[in-house]
Design an enzyme around this catalytic site. Sequence first.
Site, PDB file in Angstrom:
ATOM      1  N   THR A  11       0.819  -1.206   0.000  1.00 25.63           N
ATOM      2  CA  THR A  11       0.000   0.000   0.000  1.00 25.63           C
ATOM      3  C   THR A  11       0.857   1.262   0.000  1.00 25.63           C
ATOM      4  O   THR A  11       1.993   1.257   0.480  1.00 25.63           O
ATOM      5  CB  THR A  11      -0.913   0.043   1.239  1.00 25.63           C
ATOM      6  OG1 THR A  11      -0.110  -0.003   2.421  1.00 25.63           O
ATOM      7  CG2 THR A  11      -1.895  -1.123   1.239  1.00 25.63           C
ATOM      8  N   ASN A  16       1.288   4.530   1.779  1.00 22.43           N
ATOM      9  CA  ASN A  16       0.943   5.134   3.067  1.00 22.43           C
ATOM     10  C   ASN A  16       1.004   6.654   2.887  1.00 22.43           C
ATOM     11  O   ASN A  16       2.075   7.219   2.711  1.00 22.43           O
ATOM     12  CB  ASN A  16       1.945   4.661   4.125  1.00 22.43           C
ATOM     13  CG  ASN A  16       1.571   5.113   5.522  1.00 22.43           C
ATOM     14  OD1 ASN A  16       0.688   5.947   5.689  1.00 22.43           O
ATOM     15  ND2 ASN A  16       2.245   4.581   6.514  1.00 22.43           N
ATOM     16  N   GLU A  45      -4.093   4.386   3.785  1.00 14.62           N
ATOM     17  CA  GLU A  45      -3.260   3.566   2.903  1.00 14.62           C
ATOM     18  C   GLU A  45      -4.078   3.111   1.703  1.00 14.62           C
ATOM     19  O   GLU A  45      -5.242   2.732   1.849  1.00 14.62           O
ATOM     20  CB  GLU A  45      -2.726   2.344   3.654  1.00 14.62           C
ATOM     21  CG  GLU A  45      -1.885   2.693   4.878  1.00 14.62           C
ATOM     22  CD  GLU A  45      -1.384   1.457   5.596  1.00 14.62           C
ATOM     23  OE1 GLU A  45      -0.684   0.658   4.961  1.00 14.62           O
ATOM     24  OE2 GLU A  45      -1.728   1.297   6.785  1.00 14.62           O
TER      25      GLU A  45
END
Length: 313
Positions: free
Chosen positions: A212, A214, A260
């Site tokens: 992901t 962030n 995220e």
Amino acid sequence: MQRWRGLEDIPQDWGRSVVTIGSYDGVHRGHQLIIGRAVARARELAVPSVVVTFDPHPSEVVRPGSHPPLLAPHHRRAELMAELGVDAVLILPFTSEFSKLSPADFIVKVLVDKLHARAVVEGPNFRFGHKAAGNVAFLAELGATYDYEVEVVDLYVTGAAGGGLPFSSTLTRRLVAAGDVAGAHEILGRPHRVEGVVVRGAQRGRELGFPTANVETLPHTAIPADGVYAGWLTADGERMPAAISVGTNPQFDATERTVEAYAIDRVGLDLYGLHVAVDFLAYVRGMKKFDSVDDLLVAMADDVKKCRELTAP
């Protein structure tokens, strides 16, 4: 579109213009009616249109610590206003000294001396000047003295969002905070957006097979309630379907609240250090702690499947 910060940025030879003033956070559908009318009136008069807004939000200066969550940073508002055909945006630094300007002084210093207003377009609830003492009636009264007209536009759009309440920035913030991004979408006329720079997190998503981005969000950003959402991640001008997680990651007993975004079906993306945008389309589920990491992985796979379907063309 020209962008000015402070009265001193306005060109010395600036001529007459049509002006509208407000915070315009989110540039929602009600705001769009007012700004759109200002643009149309400017074209009728063959002069430029100007939007005047403030930074920081006036409430933070008048009542320190009360800064509302923002639906859009100033650069995003300017982009949205440019799409509506606005010719210039003036951001006025809202200081304690500025907040003490009387309504009459505000009109003279901003509208008359600097912007040479030919017309001013506002909503019916517009207030300005020290202690918000000025209103559209006073604005029109001084228009007769300073040769500008005032047009009042009804901004009260309603729909399903908020149970039929009039659309407003306040209502939109409340819906976002509750995770009702579909309702916010109806008011804004587009998905709610969160922006920021991609930073290194705990990298648990990468370890679990769902890397992901962030996102370190901008100050005072209106962030949706904890949960999983379908939406899009935009980076380097590319818009990618995404599964978005908001929360503290209870599975691993984390405490920091993060945003995220997993770019669905994309491999090898390196977004660290990039300024990205995350658009929230639909709420998928709440945040929870599963009995095991395996159960979490099953849920994440299902989340991605749902998000892929929800964002399909």
